[in-house]
Each structure stands twice: as structure tokens, then as C-alpha cells.
Design a protein around this motif. Structure first.
Motif, PDB file in Angstrom:
ATOM      1  N   SER A  69      61.662  10.847 -25.736  1.00 45.29           N
ATOM      2  CA  SER A  69      60.890   9.808 -25.034  1.00 45.29           C
ATOM      3  C   SER A  69      60.873   8.513 -25.828  1.00 45.29           C
ATOM      4  O   SER A  69      61.065   7.422 -25.275  1.00 45.29           O
ATOM      5  N   TYR A  70      60.648   8.622 -27.147  1.00 43.66           N
ATOM      6  CA  TYR A  70      60.597   7.409 -27.969  1.00 43.66           C
ATOM      7  C   TYR A  70      61.968   6.764 -28.103  1.00 43.66           C
ATOM      8  O   TYR A  70      62.091   5.536 -28.138  1.00 43.66           O
ATOM      9  N   LEU A  71      63.022   7.561 -28.180  1.00 44.45           N
ATOM     10  CA  LEU A  71      64.367   6.995 -28.292  1.00 44.45           C
ATOM     11  C   LEU A  71      64.712   6.185 -27.046  1.00 44.45           C
ATOM     12  O   LEU A  71      65.267   5.083 -27.135  1.00 44.45           O
ATOM     13  N   ILE A  72      64.370   6.721 -25.880  1.00 47.41           N
ATOM     14  CA  ILE A  72      64.617   5.975 -24.641  1.00 47.41           C
ATOM     15  C   ILE A  72      63.795   4.688 -24.625  1.00 47.41           C
ATOM     16  O   ILE A  72      64.292   3.609 -24.257  1.00 47.41           O
ATOM     17  N   CYS A  73      62.532   4.782 -25.038  1.00 47.84           N
ATOM     18  CA  CYS A  73      61.662   3.594 -25.070  1.00 47.84           C
ATOM     19  C   CYS A  73      62.221   2.525 -25.996  1.00 47.84           C
ATOM     20  O   CYS A  73      62.197   1.329 -25.675  1.00 47.84           O
ATOM     21  N   MET A  74      62.718   2.950 -27.158  1.00 52.14           N
ATOM     22  CA  MET A  74      63.264   1.987 -28.112  1.00 52.14           C
ATOM     23  C   MET A  74      64.461   1.245 -27.527  1.00 52.14           C
ATOM     24  O   MET A  74      64.580   0.016 -27.663  1.00 52.14           O
ATOM     25  N   GLY A 121      57.514   4.182 -33.426  1.00 52.90           N
ATOM     26  CA  GLY A 121      58.214   5.289 -32.800  1.00 52.90           C
ATOM     27  C   GLY A 121      58.906   6.174 -33.813  1.00 52.90           C
ATOM     28  O   GLY A 121      58.886   7.408 -33.703  1.00 52.90           O
ATOM     29  N   GLY A 122      59.530   5.539 -34.829  1.00 52.99           N
ATOM     30  CA  GLY A 122      60.176   6.318 -35.872  1.00 52.99           C
ATOM     31  C   GLY A 122      59.191   7.173 -36.645  1.00 52.99           C
ATOM     32  O   GLY A 122      59.489   8.319 -37.014  1.00 52.99           O
ATOM     33  N   ALA A 123      58.007   6.625 -36.901  1.00 55.28           N
ATOM     34  CA  ALA A 123      56.977   7.396 -37.601  1.00 55.28           C
ATOM     35  C   ALA A 123      56.531   8.587 -36.766  1.00 55.28           C
ATOM     36  O   ALA A 123      56.345   9.700 -37.288  1.00 55.28           O
ATOM     37  N   ARG A 124      56.392   8.380 -35.445  1.00 50.56           N
ATOM     38  CA  ARG A 124      55.977   9.479 -34.585  1.00 50.56           C
ATOM     39  C   ARG A 124      57.067  10.562 -34.518  1.00 50.56           C
ATOM     40  O   ARG A 124      56.767  11.760 -34.540  1.00 50.56           O
ATOM     41  N   ILE A 125      58.325  10.154 -34.446  1.00 51.08           N
ATOM     42  CA  ILE A 125      59.427  11.118 -34.351  1.00 51.08           C
ATOM     43  C   ILE A 125      59.555  11.943 -35.626  1.00 51.08           C
ATOM     44  O   ILE A 125      59.775  13.153 -35.586  1.00 51.08           O
ATOM     45  N   GLY A 131      57.231  12.435 -37.872  1.00 55.05           N
ATOM     46  CA  GLY A 131      55.973  13.027 -38.307  1.00 55.05           C
ATOM     47  C   GLY A 131      55.311  12.307 -39.457  1.00 55.05           C
ATOM     48  O   GLY A 131      54.460  12.876 -40.153  1.00 55.05           O
ATOM     49  N   ARG A 132      55.685  11.032 -39.663  1.00 61.18           N
ATOM     50  CA  ARG A 132      55.090  10.236 -40.737  1.00 61.18           C
ATOM     51  C   ARG A 132      53.908   9.432 -40.197  1.00 61.18           C
ATOM     52  O   ARG A 132      53.730   9.269 -38.983  1.00 61.18           O
ATOM     53  N   VAL A 133      53.102   8.912 -41.121  1.00 60.31           N
ATOM     54  CA  VAL A 133      51.952   8.089 -40.750  1.00 60.31           C
ATOM     55  C   VAL A 133      52.409   6.645 -40.577  1.00 60.31           C
ATOM     56  O   VAL A 133      53.098   6.097 -41.451  1.00 60.31           O
ATOM     57  N   TYR A 134      52.029   6.039 -39.467  1.00 63.14           N
ATOM     58  CA  TYR A 134      52.391   4.644 -39.207  1.00 63.14           C
ATOM     59  C   TYR A 134      51.453   3.719 -39.963  1.00 63.14           C
ATOM     60  O   TYR A 134      50.230   3.831 -39.857  1.00 63.14           O
ATOM     61  N   ASP A 135      52.022   2.806 -40.732  1.00 63.05           N
ATOM     62  CA  ASP A 135      51.233   1.828 -41.481  1.00 63.05           C
ATOM     63  C   ASP A 135      51.545   0.439 -40.942  1.00 63.05           C
ATOM     64  O   ASP A 135      52.694  -0.028 -41.028  1.00 63.05           O
ATOM     65  N   LEU A 136      50.539  -0.225 -40.394  1.00 65.60           N
ATOM     66  CA  LEU A 136      50.744  -1.516 -39.741  1.00 65.60           C
ATOM     67  C   LEU A 136      51.304  -2.561 -40.698  1.00 65.60           C
ATOM     68  O   LEU A 136      52.236  -3.301 -40.360  1.00 65.60           O
ATOM     69  N   LEU A 137      50.764  -2.640 -41.918  1.00 68.34           N
ATOM     70  CA  LEU A 137      51.202  -3.674 -42.859  1.00 68.34           C
ATOM     71  C   LEU A 137      52.630  -3.439 -43.327  1.00 68.34           C
ATOM     72  O   LEU A 137      53.393  -4.392 -43.538  1.00 68.34           O
ATOM     73  N   THR A 138      53.022  -2.171 -43.495  1.00 69.57           N
ATOM     74  CA  THR A 138      54.400  -1.872 -43.874  1.00 69.57           C
ATOM     75  C   THR A 138      55.361  -2.279 -42.760  1.00 69.57           C
ATOM     76  O   THR A 138      56.413  -2.876 -43.018  1.00 69.57           O
TER      77      THR A 138
END
Length: 673
Positions: A230-235, A262-266, A268-275
Motif C-alpha cells: 500500500s505504501y509503495l503504491i502511495c509513494m 512510509g519507509g519507516a512504516r514498511i 518497522g522503524r520509528v518516524y522522526d519528523l526532524l530527521t
């Protein structure tokens, strides 16, 4: 920063680019082409160039074309000059991806001639465009072109045409919001939204990317597709969407952050806004370092910094205050306070950028955004909802498609009416904005230090949790206030006389040691909308919110049309600069155009006085002695009978003669000896 190496790398990159700019390397601004090429163009502007068509748009005067990978053709030798903006003398259209051979006048993108003006040179440098090709003629054009690029160009045109039928007079707004095309925006609406502090809804932003991306993701996920697929299609869809909408810097930033999320969700990593923000900035600056001084780049990233850095601190402090006041969680008051805190966080981080580029801050935007921010997504979503099914249906049944589109886009149009009504009401109020002027670099550094101290103090917790740290909050508020005061300080006790570059015309700004401002004439015959694009930006840049007197020497267009424009904008609530009084030459027979001036002055709340020889206008230790017109002048020859002024300040004198000729000069000479 140790935990966020990409943020540290971004700061290092920005510092390095600043140092290289100070060293004189033309990476961020200036012309990076070899000096020999620049000299060749300057010596012979009539040149032949070739390149690949990137996008073609229709303008009022013909066709505008962006050519990438352009090269000069000199004696069968190709000299690369990067990208090029071409103004065709005809109405031909060139498909995207076609190779063209053109002939025309090659001119450097003009630099600003007055402080505060829009910097076209810096704007186009972000796209690696350093020259215009004017009055261009197509010599050759290949029949082959990029089907991929042309498809998206046609798709964008078809979407714009659909909005014309479905949204009617609001089509320009939906084109700006969803397609990134602001060329059809009503100028008054744009100015009104800017004064009201809600101009951000007229640009593609993270909100629109989020609505499209997350909406598509949820749809695919509910249809049974897994998270990665789903995320790959969205990207992929989001990349194509960014490509279609013109690749604006705010859209690129939002797309980069969406892909990281999306990459973080795929993985399993934590998404960091500032990064994600730091990575986006690095990618954009590596591709085009000129974005470092771009208002769109700095505002977009400063706003996200406000959300990611200042926002959590202010939200936490807001919650503590509400808990102390006994406000329950989930209450409407708490939601409103959260919106206020978020809006304030963005205002604080974007404040120096706004003052640097525009010299003005909307004070009502903080409150209007309480309504705009939660509902702007509905306006964008209604446009998307109308475009997808309505646009698809219109291919097979145009009448049904238009009807469906009008029904689905109706909620968005209603919201736009609400925003417009709110902005009209807001701009009519006194003190709608603060004209702080352009701060110096050291002033911005002091403000940022104070803002950092403000946030650190608020983040600090009291040892005794039973007590509210009132002293800490007071200290934080005082520090922030001091930073704002320092950034808005423009004290100068000198007499300043500035002759603005207005082309064929006159525009002289005088600032007295007592802080008064006078304008002698303000008009041009070869610059359009002088008041909006030259006079007002300069005054705002200098922190001038009030002109104490405008002295119009005579009634020729090149001396008054800019002032008339400012009066007209002021009467409609579109100009925050007040003009206290007009001084006109005392003619026994008033010129026809004076009637228009008097009507505009009355509508703008500006007083009018008439002066003639012997009158004196006193402002503190400064005086304007009126040397002409003579008593009984009829105003038949507006040049020879125009106003002549002698400025007197201690031992300094200056003469302002308008357009008088030799005959009047000889008459006045004995009085000046």
C-alpha cells in the motif's frame, strides 16, 4: 543532534553554503556560468540556443517556455548555459521533451532595483535559470517528444479545465491548492488572504500531500493490500503528483517527508519528523543550493520546525495551564487552545523569515487559523473528490461529469466563501498587521536566541509539582518579548533621502530624524502596478507603516499613478500603509485627474491640502519651502506650473523640481542664490 545525525548534517551543509557565498562563490546566488560565456552574451545578446522543452504555458503576451539543458550555438560550438526561460513572439506551443532551436535576445534575469522587491534573480536561480530569451523565434523543432512529460502536462491542463467548469469563479483557487498553478488567482483575493495571514491555504503543502497520500493508503489497506505494498503504491502516486504539480519546494519537502514516513512504516522503524525534515533539506539543497535564500524554502521548513520543535513545548505548557484551571480533557476549550498553541508555534518560528522577505506580519492570522486550519483539509478534499470521479465521468458523459463535480466541490466552495468573508472582515479592522521592517542578521540572531531561551524555560519543570512555575513563565515571556522588540527596532536619527528606481517616473522617500516619512511623487509609465510591487515593498522593508505626507508635484501619470494605486488599495483594505495627508499644487483650474485623486483620498481616509509659493511645511527641525506654483497659476501647463520644493534641514538644503523646464528654472534661480 547526536541522536539526529541528518539534522546535524543539514545544519553543516547550510553553514558551508553560507560560507561559500560569503567567499564569493556563485553557488547560492550570482551567475555560475564561466566569465567568458557571460562576456560573450553581454557583447552580443542576439543569440541562437538549443535545448529540451520542459514545460510550455500561455501568457497574455504570447507563449512562455522553459528549456532545460540549454546551450549557446556559436560557430557550431555548443556552450552549456543550464536552463532558460523563453518568451516566444508567436503563439506556438511546444510539447514537453521536444528539442528546439531558438533565436532571440538573451538577457540576464534582472536583479532587484529597490530594497524589498521580489527577487526574480534568486527565484529563477533555484531552477538553474540565469537568462531570459526574449522575442524568441523557433528555428527548428523535433517531432519527437517525451510522452511521459507531455501526458502529465496534458493531465494538468485537463484538470484545470475541469475546475473551470465545476468551480466557476473559484477555479483559480482550486488550481492553486491542488495543481500548484497560481496564475489564475484573483489578485485582490491573494492580497486579502496574505494580509489576513491565511495565504498558506493557496499553496500545495504537507496537508494536501497528507490528504492524498494517507487517503489512498487507507483505501488500499482496507481493500486488503498489505502495509508495504500500500505504501509503495502511495509513494509512486505521490511522486507522479509532485511531478504534475510543477515540483514546488513545499511539495518536494512534503513528498520527501511522506516517503520517509512510509519507509519507516514498511521497515518497522520509528518516524522522526526532524530527521525527515533534515533529509528533505539536504536533498533539495544538494540539487539547487540557491534554495538556501528562497522564501518558499525557508518558510516551508521554518513552519515544520515550529510544528516539530516549538509545538510540543507550547502544547505541553498549554495542557499544564488547562489542568491547573480545571479544564477537562477532550473539551472544546482544550481543542481550541491546542489549535492556538500550534498556530503560535508556527508564527514564532516563521516570524524572522516573514519580516526578512515581506517586512509585515499578520496579527489576525493567529485567530483566523483557528477556523482555517481544521477545515482547510475539507476544501482540498472536496476538490479531490470532485476531480477524481467527476473528471473521469466527464470523459464519457461531460454533462453528468460537470454536474457531479459541482455537487462534490460545493463544500469546498462554501468554505472558500467563509474564508473570504472572514478575511474581508479582518482586514477592515485597525491593527490587522504589524509592519516590523526587514531585520538585520544580528537582530534575527538575537531573536532566535531569545526564542530558544523561551522554549527552554517553558520546558523546565518546577521541583515542586504542586506549584505552577509562574516566575519561569514570566521570565520566558519577557525574553521572547525582548527578542521581538529587538528584531523590530529600526532607530536612526539621520535624515534619509531615497530615490527609488521607478523607471520612467519619480518616487522619492524622505525620512526625518524625528521619524516622519514623506513621499515626493510616486508614479511610472513603464512599470506596472508601481504601488504594489515597488512603493509598498520598499516602505514595508523599512518598517514604515505610515506616510505623513505625499507631495505630488503635478498630475502627469509618471508622478502619481503609484500613489493612486496605494490609495485605492487602502480604501479596499488591501494596503496596511496609511497616508495621512496629500499636498497638491494650488491651481485655480483643477486638472481632471485631481477629481479621481480626491475621490480616492476621501475613500482612504487621507486629508488633502493645497500649497503654493510662500507656504512652508514644517516637520520638527525639517521644513519644505514651496517655491512654486505661483499665486494664480491655472495648471494649464502641468509641468511648468508644478510644485517645486526646497528641503531645509539645518545647513543642508535639497531642491525637488518635478518636471519644470528651463523657463521656470530661470524664474526660480534668483530665489536660490
Amino acid at each position: 543532534m547526536i541522536k539526529r545525525p541528518l539534522c546535524a548534517a543539514c545544519l553543516i551543509l547550510m553553514a558551508a553554503l553560507c560560507l561559500l557565498d560569503l567567499a564569493g562563490l556563485p553557488l547560492v546566488r550570482g551567475n555560475p556560468l564561466p566569465q567568458a560565456v557571460q562576456s560573450q552574451i553581454a557583447a552580443d545578446p542576439q543569440q541562437t540556443v538549443q535545448g529540451e522543452s520542459l514545460r510550455c504555458t500561455r501568457t497574455e503576451n504570447g507563449t512562455s517556455l522553459i528549456v532545460r539543458n540549454a546551450s549557446l550555438i556559436i560557430r557550431s560550438k555548443k556552450i552549456p548555459i543550464r536552463n532558460l526561460r523563453v518568451f516566444l513572439s508567436g503563439t506556438e506551443t511546444v510539447p514537453a521533451g521536444a528539442f528546439v532551436l531558438l533565436s532571440g535576445t538573451l538577457e540576464r534575469v534582472p536583479e532587484i532595483s529597490n530594497p524589498g522587491e521580489f527577487d526574480s534573480r534568486q527565484y529563477y536561480a533555484c531552477e538553474h535559470i540565469y537568462y531570459y530569451l526574449n522575442k524568441a523565434v523557433i528555428l527548428k523543432q523535433t517531432s519527437s517528444h517525451s510522452g511521459f512529460r507531455e501526458f502529465f502536462c496534458r493531465l494538468r491542463e485537463d484538470c484545470a479545465a475541469f475546475f473551470e467548469t465545476a468551480a466557476g469563479t473559484d477555479a483559480g483557487v482550486f488550481n492553486a491548492i491542488l495543481l500548484g498553478d497560481r496564475s489564475g488567482l484573483d489578485a485582490e483575493l491573494k492580497m486579502r488572504f496574505q494580509m489576513a495571514g491565511i495565504i498558506h491555504i493557496l499553496a500545495i503543502s504537507g496537508m494536501h500531500i497528507g490528504i492524498l497520500g494517507m487517503g489512498l493508503y487507507r483505501l488500499l489497506h482496507r481493500a486488503g493490500f498489505g502495509v508495504p505494498f500500500s505504501y509503495l503504491i502511495c509513494m509512486v502516486v505521490m511522486l507522479f503528483y509532485g511531478f504534475m504539480t510543477g515540483e514546488s519546494v513545499s511539495a518536494i519537502r512534503a513528498l520527501c517527508m511522506f516517503i520517509v514516513a512510509g519507509g519507516a512504516r514498511i521497515t518497522g522503524r520509528v518516524y522522526d519528523l526532524l530527521t525527515a525534515l533534515g533529509l528533505s533539506a539536504i536533498l533539495i539543497l544538494m540539487e539547487s543550493p540557491a534554495y538556501l535564500y528562497s522564501s518558499s524554502f525557508l518558510l516551508s521548513f521554518a513552519a515544520v520546525l515550529g510544528i516539530g520543535v516549538a509545538g510540543p513545548v507550547l502544547l505541553h505548557e498549554t495542557d499544564r495551564l488547562l489542568e491547573h484551571a480545571g479544564c477537562k480533557k477532550g473539551s472544546r476549550i482544550r481543542e481550541i487552545c491546542h489549535l492556538l498553541a500550534g498556530s503560535l508555534a508556527v508564527q514564532l518560528t516563521t516570524l524572522p523569515v516573514m519580516l526578512w522577505f515581506y517586512g509585515e506580519i499578520s496579527l489576525c492570522g493567529l485567530w483566523l487559523n483557528l477556523i482555517v486550519l481544521p477545515t482547510a483539509g475539507i476544501a482540498a478534499a472536496s476538490g479531490i473528490a470532485a476531480l477524481l470521479p467527476g473528471g473521469a465521468l466527464s470523459v464519457y458523459c461531460p454533462a453528468a461529469g460537470r454536474l457531479l463535480g459541482r455537487l462534490l466541490i460545493a463544500p469546498g466552495r462554501v468554505l472558500l466563501r467563509v474564508y473570504d468573508t472572514m478575511s474581508r472582515f479582518a482586514v477592515a479592522l485597525p491593527g490587522v498587521s504589524w509592519i516590523g521592517g526587514r531585520p538585520k542578521v544580528w537582530q534575527m540572531a538575537v531573536y532566535l536566541a531569545c526564542l530558544t531561551g523561551f522554549l527552554l524555560l517553558l520546558k523546565k519543570k518546577s521541583d515542586d509539582r504542586r506549584k505552577e512555575p509562574v516566575a519561569v513563565r514570566v521570565a520566558a515571556a519577557l525574553i521572547l518579548t525582548a527578542g521581538i522588540v529587538v528584531m523590530g527596532f529600526h532607530g536612526d536619527s539621520r535624515l534619509q533621502i531615497t530615490c527609488l528606481d521607478v523607471g520612467q517616473g519619480d518616487g522619492i522617500v524622505i525620512r526625518t530624524p524625528a521619524g516622519k516619512t514623506y513621499l515626493i511623487d510616486g508614479g511610472s509609465t513603464n512599470k506596472k502596478e508601481l504601488g504594489r510591487y515597488q512603493l509598498m515593498p520598499y516602505l514595508k522593508c523599512q518598517g514604515i507603516s505610515c506616510i505623513d505626507g505625499v507631495l505630488l508635484s503635478h498630475s502627469d501619470e509618471d508622478h502619481i499613478n503609484g500613489v493612486m494605486e496605494m490609495l485605492s488599495l487602502r480604501s479596499r483594505g488591501l494596503c496596511s500603509i496609511k497616508i495621512r495627508r496629500l499636498y497638491l499644487p494650488d491651481w485655480t483650474e483643477k486638472d481632471r485627474i485631481w477629481a479621481d485623486v480626491l475621490e480616492l483620498a476621501d475613500a482612504a481616509g487621507t486629508a488633502v491640502s493645497y500649497v503654493r509659493k510662500g507656504d512652508r511645511i514644517i516637520s520638527g527641525g525639517l521644513a519644505f519651502d514651496v517655491l512654486a506654483p505661483l499665486r494664480g497659476s491655472r495648471g494649464e501647463n502641468v509641468n511648468e506650473e508644478g510644485m517645486v520644493l526646497e528641503l531645509v534641514y539645518h545647513s543642508f538644503k535639497a531642491l525637488f523640481t518635478g518636471d519644470i523646464g528651463e523657463e521656470t528654472e530661470e524664474t526660480l534661480l534668483p530665489e536660490l542664490e
